[in-house]
Design a protein around this motif. Sequence first.
Motif, PDB file in Angstrom:
ATOM      1  N   MET A   1       4.742   0.182   9.111  1.00  0.00           N
ATOM      2  CA  MET A   1       3.342   0.330   8.699  1.00  0.00           C
ATOM      3  C   MET A   1       3.149   1.677   7.990  1.00  0.00           C
ATOM      4  O   MET A   1       3.554   2.718   8.485  1.00  0.00           O
ATOM      5  CB  MET A   1       2.421   0.258   9.925  1.00  0.00           C
ATOM      6  N   GLY A   2       2.540   1.645   6.790  1.00  0.00           N
ATOM      7  CA  GLY A   2       2.266   2.867   6.072  1.00  0.00           C
ATOM      8  C   GLY A   2       1.111   3.625   6.696  1.00  0.00           C
ATOM      9  O   GLY A   2       0.318   3.077   7.474  1.00  0.00           O
ATOM     10  N   VAL A   3       0.997   4.910   6.322  1.00  0.00           N
ATOM     11  CA  VAL A   3      -0.001   5.760   6.955  1.00  0.00           C
ATOM     12  C   VAL A   3      -1.422   5.318   6.624  1.00  0.00           C
ATOM     13  O   VAL A   3      -2.325   5.392   7.470  1.00  0.00           O
ATOM     14  CB  VAL A   3       0.254   7.240   6.587  1.00  0.00           C
TER      15      VAL A   3
ATOM     16  N   PHE B   1      -4.108   4.012   9.310  1.00  0.00           N
ATOM     17  CA  PHE B   1      -5.427   4.632   9.417  1.00  0.00           C
ATOM     18  C   PHE B   1      -6.502   3.556   9.429  1.00  0.00           C
ATOM     19  O   PHE B   1      -7.437   3.591  10.237  1.00  0.00           O
ATOM     20  CB  PHE B   1      -5.643   5.590   8.239  1.00  0.00           C
ATOM     21  N   ARG B   2      -6.344   2.573   8.552  1.00  0.00           N
ATOM     22  CA  ARG B   2      -7.327   1.491   8.468  1.00  0.00           C
ATOM     23  C   ARG B   2      -7.378   0.703   9.783  1.00  0.00           C
ATOM     24  O   ARG B   2      -8.451   0.354  10.271  1.00  0.00           O
ATOM     25  CB  ARG B   2      -6.941   0.581   7.303  1.00  0.00           C
ATOM     26  N   THR B   3      -6.205   0.473  10.368  1.00  0.00           N
ATOM     27  CA  THR B   3      -6.136  -0.254  11.638  1.00  0.00           C
ATOM     28  C   THR B   3      -6.774   0.548  12.769  1.00  0.00           C
ATOM     29  O   THR B   3      -7.504  -0.003  13.610  1.00  0.00           O
ATOM     30  CB  THR B   3      -4.673  -0.568  11.984  1.00  0.00           C
TER      31      THR B   3
ATOM     32  N   ALA C   1     -11.457   1.909   8.383  1.00  0.00           N
ATOM     33  CA  ALA C   1     -11.802   2.265   7.004  1.00  0.00           C
ATOM     34  C   ALA C   1     -10.609   2.969   6.385  1.00  0.00           C
ATOM     35  O   ALA C   1      -9.676   3.387   7.076  1.00  0.00           O
ATOM     36  CB  ALA C   1     -13.031   3.171   6.969  1.00  0.00           C
ATOM     37  N   ASP C   2     -10.635   3.123   5.067  1.00  0.00           N
ATOM     38  CA  ASP C   2      -9.574   3.868   4.400  1.00  0.00           C
ATOM     39  C   ASP C   2      -9.788   5.368   4.579  1.00  0.00           C
ATOM     40  O   ASP C   2     -10.933   5.833   4.690  1.00  0.00           O
ATOM     41  CB  ASP C   2      -9.554   3.556   2.906  1.00  0.00           C
TER      42      ASP C   2
ATOM     43  N   LEU D   1       2.326   8.049  13.946  1.00  0.00           N
ATOM     44  CA  LEU D   1       3.156   6.844  13.897  1.00  0.00           C
ATOM     45  C   LEU D   1       4.470   7.044  14.639  1.00  0.00           C
ATOM     46  O   LEU D   1       5.203   6.072  14.856  1.00  0.00           O
ATOM     47  CB  LEU D   1       3.423   6.445  12.442  1.00  0.00           C
ATOM     48  N   GLN D   2       4.762   8.287  15.030  1.00  0.00           N
ATOM     49  CA  GLN D   2       5.955   8.537  15.832  1.00  0.00           C
ATOM     50  C   GLN D   2       5.659   8.437  17.334  1.00  0.00           C
ATOM     51  O   GLN D   2       6.565   8.534  18.155  1.00  0.00           O
ATOM     52  CB  GLN D   2       6.532   9.925  15.524  1.00  0.00           C
TER      53      GLN D   2
END
Length: 373
Positions: A1-3, A7-9, A13-14, A65-66
């Motif tokens: 999953m990209g950053v 963030f959106r998840t 929002a973006d 994400l880590q």
Amino acid sequence: MGVVEAFRTAFGADPETVWHAPGRVNLIGEHTDYNDGFVLPFAVPWGVTAAVSPRGDRTIRLRSLQSPSAEPVTIARHEDAEGWTRYVVGVFAMLGDQVPGADIVVDGDVPQGAGLSSSAALEVSVAGALNDLHGLGMSPMEVALLSQRAENDFVGMPCGIMDQAASALCQEGTALFLDCRSLGSRTIPLDLAAHGLRILIIDTQVHHEHAGGEYAKRRAECESAARKLGVAALRDVTDLAGALDRLRGDERRRTMHVVTENHRVEALVGLLRAGAITEIGALLNASHLSLRDQYEVSSPELDVAVEAALRGGARGARMTGGGFGGSAIALVAEDRLDSVKESVAAAYAERSWKAPRFLPAVPGPGARRLGSS
């Protein structure tokens, strides 16, 4: 999953901005930064990316994400920060009332434990994003200084300015020659490929637990020696022989390293500017011996890596970073890369040590904005 997707998840929002800041490797100039001396780092291809949006209150919500948890950590008070979040919250603490809270997701690919300064990359990526979002008008060096204060005053690590400055200021294909007193800097071409050379990072995958306390001890020894010599910092010692006559024990050894290491940085910069990159190996070797014997921050794993790299055909090698583990670097002709790797790996296998990790060190760009929603 990209950053951005993460963030959106996490926040629905973006992000309003996305910033990336790299880690660094230091070509030469170790433990000179907090002695007002000279350093020559360059940015590595790995770093930390921070997706950030401001909030209307003072709350900071963080997700890495880590981290194994997909749930953001919510920090309502700065003093509640723990672990890796202290590096982020420290940046907010240094900015005070200039910024509100924020929602932040970070993603990092700096090899952990390799001494490539993932903490500075984290601080600078967040500080750069906040500077951008709130129009604070900080220069790259001011972003670096703010990030250093976060680590010194909030996290409690008495680091010098090198790591944060390298992350904020470096440019692709160059090293950063930095005067840690004046904060003056200039880029120095580091075109390895044009000379058929590579700088190989040898990650020992070892980090000894006493490194933090020993780092602070070395800094205190340098400050004590400077007071005894009547100078503001060891960078100001011009008569080394006379200074050594006035010092004893550890303070004498630390002073010898700092003064001679500053000279090695200047000499190496001179060689690079003259296009003599193939001649810098002897300075790397001398730096390692000084760090091992005078500053006493090497380790068996680093010493074996350096010695084995040289046996394998490296033109020069030394430990890099704070020491007590982490990484060494080796200057290697492209046709000797496999030989150097094999030599180091065999030396580790003979000792039944964990296999080292080899990473290509390509000078990359410093902190930059990647985009926004």
